[in-house]
Design an enzyme around this catalytic site. Structure first.
Site, PDB file in Angstrom:
ATOM      1  N   LEU A 169       0.813  -1.019   0.077  1.00  0.00           N
ATOM      2  CA  LEU A 169      -0.095   0.038   0.095  1.00  0.00           C
ATOM      3  C   LEU A 169       1.020   1.296   0.095  1.00  0.00           C
ATOM      4  O   LEU A 169       0.448   2.379  -0.637  1.00  0.00           O
ATOM      5  CB  LEU A 169      -0.892  -0.028   1.350  1.00  0.00           C
ATOM      6  N   GLY A 203       9.786   6.004   5.439  1.00  0.00           N
ATOM      7  CA  GLY A 203      11.498   6.011   5.981  1.00  0.00           C
ATOM      8  C   GLY A 203      11.409   4.972   7.250  1.00  0.00           C
ATOM      9  O   GLY A 203      12.347   4.558   7.595  1.00  0.00           O
ATOM     10  N   GLY A 243       8.958   2.201   7.553  1.00  0.00           N
ATOM     11  CA  GLY A 243       8.617   0.996   7.243  1.00  0.00           C
ATOM     12  C   GLY A 243       7.784   0.805   5.788  1.00  0.00           C
ATOM     13  O   GLY A 243       7.499   1.893   5.379  1.00  0.00           O
ATOM     14  N   VAL A 299       4.024  -0.411   4.421  1.00  0.00           N
ATOM     15  CA  VAL A 299       2.666  -0.867   4.605  1.00  0.00           C
ATOM     16  C   VAL A 299       1.928  -2.017   3.699  1.00  0.00           C
ATOM     17  O   VAL A 299       2.289  -1.485   2.522  1.00  0.00           O
ATOM     18  CB  VAL A 299       1.698   0.427   4.821  1.00  0.00           C
ATOM     19  N   LYS A 333       2.044  -2.923   8.982  1.00  0.00           N
ATOM     20  CA  LYS A 333       3.080  -2.177   8.868  1.00  0.00           C
ATOM     21  C   LYS A 333       4.128  -2.928   9.481  1.00  0.00           C
ATOM     22  O   LYS A 333       4.349  -3.380  10.478  1.00  0.00           O
ATOM     23  CB  LYS A 333       2.757  -0.863   9.509  1.00  0.00           C
ATOM     24  N   ASP A 370       2.056  14.565   8.965  1.00  0.00           N
ATOM     25  CA  ASP A 370       1.857  14.570   7.585  1.00  0.00           C
ATOM     26  C   ASP A 370       0.563  14.435   7.217  1.00  0.00           C
ATOM     27  O   ASP A 370       0.059  13.556   6.464  1.00  0.00           O
ATOM     28  CB  ASP A 370       2.841  13.251   7.174  1.00  0.00           C
TER      29      ASP A 370
END
Length: 534
Positions: free
Chosen positions: A24, A28, A30, A32, A46, A140
């Site tokens: 998906l 930085g 990991g 998903v 994740k 974010d």
């Protein structure tokens, strides 16, 4: 269903009984994956990168993030179903939210209007209020991270979220997507919930107009507008426009909280009393200015566009280049080029000689000779000098501000591998050597905090920058780019504006796909020195 990319050959097929079907996204921290439980329930898994080892600082960040996620009210995010911070590697399994993102919905169906836009604004303000109440800053928030589920919008991707009680180093810094980043985030100042509210204002403006309020052109231009210009709010009107404008104030202290936005928007109805925030703001709102006008900081306010205070001058040690193609004693973001000659060991210019008249006299150029790399700052290409005509080493005169690395367009699934150091590590490449034998360029390893061309540059040989897919963005039909606003080295995060040492880059691009380094003919790697003023 959200866009799904196929699994790579190195990806696991199962984690803790959950079957993985595709990717998906990746960041930085990991990757998903989309997966299913043994009962067939859809989940998002994740998986942390290999670099997040036991006892590391990043592992502790992950532990704090997991605890923070579990404090957030489940109605506004994806619920955590299972997690094991002690696994190797650690993982988190969360509820899979079915539905397009705001970014996808606007691109495919058009902008939001009326009740749909109001519903999005109120639901996301509610979500941010719950997130902040749990002591978390998302960092974010953007259209791609808001999913339009059947039961209402959900905020996802806490990959760079940090608890408010973490150290200041973990809640500050330019981490995120530039078009939705607050001025204090870009300048590297400590940041908190007001940063998310700035991103909320940008996201609602995007939903209403189909474009971010500070544009989506070249990144230096967007950054300049965020720091200095007034937003373009387009079709937004009424009370919602007022709140979006308030959230886009340059000074974070002047932005309303999520709770103030929520209460104000809910009171925006016939016969309503009006918003207490807009009637009596905690600090005077800046008077509106014409589009494109420069915003002047009010008296007594810290100018967030100013770089950090000058640090003591860094003493740079000598650098030696060894082996066939040259080995830099320090640093290197490896940029692939297409010109090279001969073989054999040759000394490389040291930081102290890289900018001498003799070095710069070798030649001025607009891009690096092998890979055609360009460095852009503040909307203009940085001057380059070729310090060794026989075995090219390019020196770039840098300003203390974020920059773009631009390079010829990558082919599908082709990576640009970038390694970078400062002045206290040794690095060597042997012409014809195997890429897989080098710790920094081994395919599929390392981490990169990049998404759609923005992020930080890792300065070591373990967390290298493996740029591929959405980790780069398109500049034109012939050129891709990445945006760099921060450096990460030895557990320390430094804004480019605060950099006081030269940064050495070695960039590699496997043009012929044979897994070996080539210098002769169509050279596949290049040395670049980013020379920062001391």
């Amino acid at each position: 269903m959200q866009p799904l990319r196929p699994l790579r050959s190195t990806d696991p097929r199962e984690i803790a009984g959950y079957v993985l079907h595709g990717r998906l996204g990746e960041g930085g921290q990991g990757t998903v994956f989309f997966g299913t439980s043994p009962a067939g329930v859809k989940v998002a898994v994740k998986l942390l990168h290999d670099g997040f080892g036991s006892g590391s600082e990043m592992r502790r960040f992950f532990d704090r993030e997991l605890a923070a996620l579990q404090r957030v009210a489940p109605f506004c995010t994806a619920r955590v179903l299972a997690a094991d911070p002690g696994a190797d590697p650690p993982y988190v399994v969360s509820e899979y939210v079915e539905g397009p993102s705001v970014l996808q919905a606007v691109r495919e169906r058009g902008v939001l209007r009326g009740a749909d836009l109001d519903r999005l604004a109120i639901a996301t303000a509610t979500a941010l209020g719950a997130i902040h109440a749990a002591g978390v800053v998302h960092r974010d928030f953007k259209p791609a991270n808001v999913l339009l589920a059947a039961d209402g919008p959900r905020v996802i991707d806490f990959g760079i979220a940090r608890p408010l009680d973490a150290s200041s180093a973990t809640v500050s810094g330019a981490v995120g997507t530039p078009a939705y980043m607050a001025p204090e985030q870009l300048s590297g100042d400590p940041a908190g919930p007001p940063m998310d509210m700035f991103a909320w204002g940008c996201t609602i403006a995007f939903a209403a107009n189909g474009r971010p309020p500070f544009g989506h052109e070249q990144l230096p231009a967007v950054i300049y507008r965020i720091m200095h210009a007034e937003p373009d709010l387009g079709a937004l009107g009424g009370r919602l426009r007022e709140y979006v404008a308030a959230c886009l104030a340059k000074d974070p202290a002047r932005r309303p909280s999520a709770q103030q936005v929520l209460l104000g928007l809910m009171e925006d109805r016939p016969g309503g009393a009006g918003s207490p925030y807009l009637m009596t703001p905690p600090r005077p709102m800046a008077p509106p200015q014409p589009q494109g006008a420069v915003s002047t900081p009010p008296p007594g306010r810290k100018d967030t566009t100013r770089p950090g205070q000058e640090r003591a001058r860094t003493v740079v040690r000598s650098v030696v280049v060894v082996a066939a193609a040259a080995a830099l004693v320090v640093a290197a973001v490896f940029v692939t080029t297409n010109l090279g000659r001969g073989s054999g060991p040759t000394p490389s210019p040291t930081p102290s000689t890289a900018t001498t008249p003799a070095a710069s006299a070798a030649g001025q150029l607009s891009r690096t000779p092998r890979l055609g790399l360009e460095v852009w700052q503040d909307g203009a290409a940085s001057p380059l000098s070729l310090s060794d005509l026989d075995r090219p080493v390019t020196t770039v005169a840098m300003k203390r501000s974020p920059f773009e690395l631009r390079f010829p367009t990558l082919k599908k699934d082709e990576a640009l591998q970038v390694c970078a150091w400062t002045d206290d590590s040794v690095f060597s490449i042997t012409d014809g050597g195997k890429v897989a034998d080098h710790p920094c360029f081994r395919p599929g390893t390392g981490i990169a905090d990049y998404e759609y061309g923005s992020g930080r540059l890792y300065l070591n040989n373990e967390g290298h920058n493996y740029l591929v897919g959405t980790r780069v963005s398109h500049q034109s039909d012939t050129q891709d780019k990445v945006f760099v606003s921060r450096f990460f080295r030895d557990k320390a995060d430094t804004a480019v504006a605060d950099q006081r040492q030269d940064v050495y880059l070695t960039v590699f691009r496997d043009l012929d796909g044979d897994g070996t380094f080539k210098r002769a003919g169509e050279g596949e790697y290049e040395y670049v020195i980013l020379h920062f003023p001391t």
